[in-house]
Scaffold this active site. Structure first.
Site, PDB file in Angstrom:
ATOM      1  N   ASP A   1      22.462  16.833 -45.490  1.00  8.49           N
ATOM      2  CA  ASP A   1      22.621  16.473 -44.068  1.00  8.49           C
ATOM      3  C   ASP A   1      23.948  16.881 -43.425  1.00  8.49           C
ATOM      4  O   ASP A   1      24.560  16.088 -42.696  1.00  8.49           O
ATOM      5  CB  ASP A   1      22.437  14.960 -43.886  1.00  8.49           C
ATOM      6  CG  ASP A   1      21.045  14.476 -44.253  1.00  8.49           C
ATOM      7  OD1 ASP A   1      20.207  15.299 -44.644  1.00  8.49           O
ATOM      8  OD2 ASP A   1      20.807  13.256 -44.153  1.00  8.49           O
TER       9      ASP A   1
ATOM     10  N   CYS B   1      22.779   8.620 -47.355  1.00 12.63           N
ATOM     11  CA  CYS B   1      21.834   9.640 -47.811  1.00 12.63           C
ATOM     12  C   CYS B   1      22.206  10.236 -49.165  1.00 12.63           C
ATOM     13  O   CYS B   1      21.324  10.523 -49.979  1.00 12.63           O
ATOM     14  CB  CYS B   1      21.662  10.717 -46.743  1.00 12.63           C
ATOM     15  SG  CYS B   1      20.909  10.034 -45.231  1.00 12.63           S
TER      16      CYS B   1
ATOM     17  N   LYS C   1      13.596  15.442 -43.512  1.00 11.68           N
ATOM     18  CA  LYS C   1      13.226  14.054 -43.814  1.00 11.68           C
ATOM     19  C   LYS C   1      13.409  13.176 -42.586  1.00 11.68           C
ATOM     20  O   LYS C   1      14.129  13.531 -41.652  1.00 11.68           O
ATOM     21  CB  LYS C   1      14.061  13.528 -44.982  1.00 11.68           C
ATOM     22  CG  LYS C   1      15.569  13.586 -44.762  1.00 11.68           C
ATOM     23  CD  LYS C   1      16.323  13.298 -46.049  1.00 11.68           C
ATOM     24  CE  LYS C   1      17.824  13.319 -45.839  1.00 11.68           C
ATOM     25  NZ  LYS C   1      18.337  12.277 -44.951  1.00 11.68           N
TER      26      LYS C   1
END
Length: 202
Positions: free
Chosen positions: A12, A155, A110
């Site tokens: 990310d 994450c 996601k």
């Protein structure tokens, strides 16, 4: 060059998680030079990308009277409500321009289910719905993964725990990650990973 059974997972590194973004992690973009250098060490490199539909259920503005960082109960458990971030096809959801995305062998998007958030690279937050990453890594003979990216205490943490549970040998390079540190969440994440025998390296 690392052995062929090792993969790098880059979590990310997107505009909304870097300086000026909707959910900026302090110093998020500072890790990019090191991450780019690491890309040349691994034969398999996977990038993850938060990819929310507009009006996602984890956004505070999607719930009347709620503010960012409040915690609510969802069918799958407790959920922190976040500022609107990483909306599909937005500039905020794009990878940071300094990240060498050309080196990505596979991209996992996601958080696309409007009713379930997804921190981990492997499962949505119901801990049941797979992203397909485990199958992909298995098809490539991967046994060990190294994690870098944003954010250490969300994450990256959830990805590390799920990878560990799935049987991978997991290393987190803390110096190539940055955390949000919400009410002590960064130290909690470190403790949780160490308790799971996940290797933490500088």
């Amino acid at each position: 060059m690392r052995p062929a059974n090792e993969a790098l997972i880059v979590v990310d590194i997107q505009n909304d998680f870097c300086t000026g973004g909707a959910l900026a992690v302090a110093g998020g973009e500072d890790i990019i030079p090191r991450v780019n250098a690491l890309l040349d060490e691994f034969q398999l490199r996977v990038f993850t990308q938060d990819w929310h539909p507009a009006g996602h259920s984890s956004f505070a503005e999607s719930r009347e009277g709620c503010k960012p960082y409040e915690v609510v109960e969802m069918p799958y458990g407790s959920q922190i409500l976040w500022p609107v971030h990483c909306v599909q096809d937005s500039e905020g959801a794009a990878f940071h321009p300094d990240l060498d995305v050309s080196k990505a062998d596979h991209i996992v998007r996601k958080g696309s289910n409007p009713e379930v958030d997804s921190y981990s690279a492997f499962f949505e937050n119901d801990h049941e719905t797979p992203t397909g990453l485990d199958d992909y890594l298995a098809s490539k003979g991967i046994e060990k993964i190294t994690l870098v990216g944003l954010a250490t205490d969300f994450c990256v943490l959830y990805s590390a725990l799920d990878a560990n549970h799935l049987g991978y040998a997991v290393t987190v390079l803390e110096g190539a990650c940055r955390g949000i540190d919400l009410n002590g969440s960064l130290e909690d994440a470190r403790t949780t990973m160490l308790d799971a025998n996940i290797v933490l390296e500088p």
